[in-house]
Scaffold this motif. Sequence first.
Motif, PDB file in Angstrom:
ATOM      1  N   MET A   1      35.216  54.417  48.418  1.00 49.53           N
ATOM      2  CA  MET A   1      35.284  53.948  47.053  1.00 49.53           C
ATOM      3  C   MET A   1      36.562  54.469  46.407  1.00 49.53           C
ATOM      4  O   MET A   1      36.930  55.622  46.579  1.00 49.53           O
ATOM      5  CB  MET A   1      34.060  54.440  46.279  1.00 49.53           C
ATOM      6  CG  MET A   1      33.974  53.848  44.911  1.00 49.53           C
ATOM      7  SD  MET A   1      32.363  54.132  44.168  1.00 49.53           S
ATOM      8  CE  MET A   1      32.827  55.291  42.925  1.00 49.53           C
ATOM      9  N   ARG A  31      33.853  44.097  34.570  1.00 48.39           N
ATOM     10  CA  ARG A  31      33.959  44.805  35.852  1.00 48.39           C
ATOM     11  C   ARG A  31      34.462  46.220  35.636  1.00 48.39           C
ATOM     12  O   ARG A  31      34.005  47.165  36.277  1.00 48.39           O
ATOM     13  CB  ARG A  31      34.904  44.063  36.793  1.00 48.39           C
ATOM     14  CG  ARG A  31      34.299  42.861  37.428  1.00 48.39           C
ATOM     15  CD  ARG A  31      35.272  42.234  38.399  1.00 48.39           C
ATOM     16  NE  ARG A  31      34.724  41.026  38.948  1.00 48.39           N
ATOM     17  CZ  ARG A  31      35.439  40.058  39.462  1.00 48.39           C
ATOM     18  NH1 ARG A  31      36.749  40.151  39.496  1.00 48.39           N
ATOM     19  NH2 ARG A  31      34.862  38.981  39.947  1.00 48.39           N
ATOM     20  N   LEU A  34      31.614  48.309  34.289  1.00 49.21           N
ATOM     21  CA  LEU A  34      30.660  48.630  35.354  1.00 49.21           C
ATOM     22  C   LEU A  34      31.208  49.700  36.294  1.00 49.21           C
ATOM     23  O   LEU A  34      30.483  50.587  36.726  1.00 49.21           O
ATOM     24  CB  LEU A  34      30.281  47.376  36.129  1.00 49.21           C
ATOM     25  CG  LEU A  34      29.431  46.364  35.365  1.00 49.21           C
ATOM     26  CD1 LEU A  34      29.254  45.101  36.190  1.00 49.21           C
ATOM     27  CD2 LEU A  34      28.087  46.954  35.001  1.00 49.21           C
ATOM     28  N   SER A  35      32.490  49.617  36.584  1.00 45.76           N
ATOM     29  CA  SER A  35      33.102  50.622  37.453  1.00 45.76           C
ATOM     30  C   SER A  35      33.087  51.994  36.791  1.00 45.76           C
ATOM     31  O   SER A  35      32.823  53.003  37.449  1.00 45.76           O
ATOM     32  CB  SER A  35      34.547  50.229  37.778  1.00 45.76           C
ATOM     33  OG  SER A  35      34.574  49.051  38.523  1.00 45.76           O
ATOM     34  N   LYS A  38      29.529  53.333  36.850  1.00 44.18           N
ATOM     35  CA  LYS A  38      29.172  53.756  38.202  1.00 44.18           C
ATOM     36  C   LYS A  38      29.774  55.128  38.513  1.00 44.18           C
ATOM     37  O   LYS A  38      29.094  56.014  39.040  1.00 44.18           O
ATOM     38  CB  LYS A  38      29.652  52.726  39.212  1.00 44.18           C
ATOM     39  CG  LYS A  38      29.281  53.045  40.628  1.00 44.18           C
ATOM     40  CD  LYS A  38      29.743  51.961  41.571  1.00 44.18           C
ATOM     41  CE  LYS A  38      29.402  52.306  43.001  1.00 44.18           C
ATOM     42  NZ  LYS A  38      29.883  51.275  43.938  1.00 44.18           N
ATOM     43  N   LEU A  41      27.896  57.822  36.616  1.00 40.09           N
ATOM     44  CA  LEU A  41      26.598  58.091  37.235  1.00 40.09           C
ATOM     45  C   LEU A  41      26.734  58.903  38.518  1.00 40.09           C
ATOM     46  O   LEU A  41      25.940  59.811  38.776  1.00 40.09           O
ATOM     47  CB  LEU A  41      25.862  56.787  37.512  1.00 40.09           C
ATOM     48  CG  LEU A  41      25.335  56.058  36.280  1.00 40.09           C
ATOM     49  CD1 LEU A  41      24.796  54.695  36.670  1.00 40.09           C
ATOM     50  CD2 LEU A  41      24.265  56.880  35.592  1.00 40.09           C
ATOM     51  N   ILE A  42      27.730  58.595  39.313  1.00 41.66           N
ATOM     52  CA  ILE A  42      27.957  59.347  40.549  1.00 41.66           C
ATOM     53  C   ILE A  42      28.250  60.811  40.230  1.00 41.66           C
ATOM     54  O   ILE A  42      27.702  61.721  40.853  1.00 41.66           O
ATOM     55  CB  ILE A  42      29.100  58.714  41.368  1.00 41.66           C
ATOM     56  CG1 ILE A  42      28.636  57.375  41.951  1.00 41.66           C
ATOM     57  CG2 ILE A  42      29.581  59.653  42.465  1.00 41.66           C
ATOM     58  CD1 ILE A  42      29.745  56.551  42.569  1.00 41.66           C
TER      59      ILE A  42
END
Length: 54
Positions: A1, A31, A34-35, A38, A41-42
């Motif tokens: 990623m 997008r 959302l990235s 993400k 959250l990680i």
Amino acid sequence: MKDILDLLEEYIPEDNPRKWAKLNSLLDYRRLHLSLLKAILIELRKMNSNETKG
């Protein structure tokens, strides 16, 4: 990623204002959101797992 900071640089480079136009695209804008979510959250999961181990 791909690292989120590198991804952000593709969208908001300081030396190329033409690329700011990418944010005008609703799809690209979503997008990007959302990235970012993400990646957040990680990182939160990593922090949470470190706290439970320690």
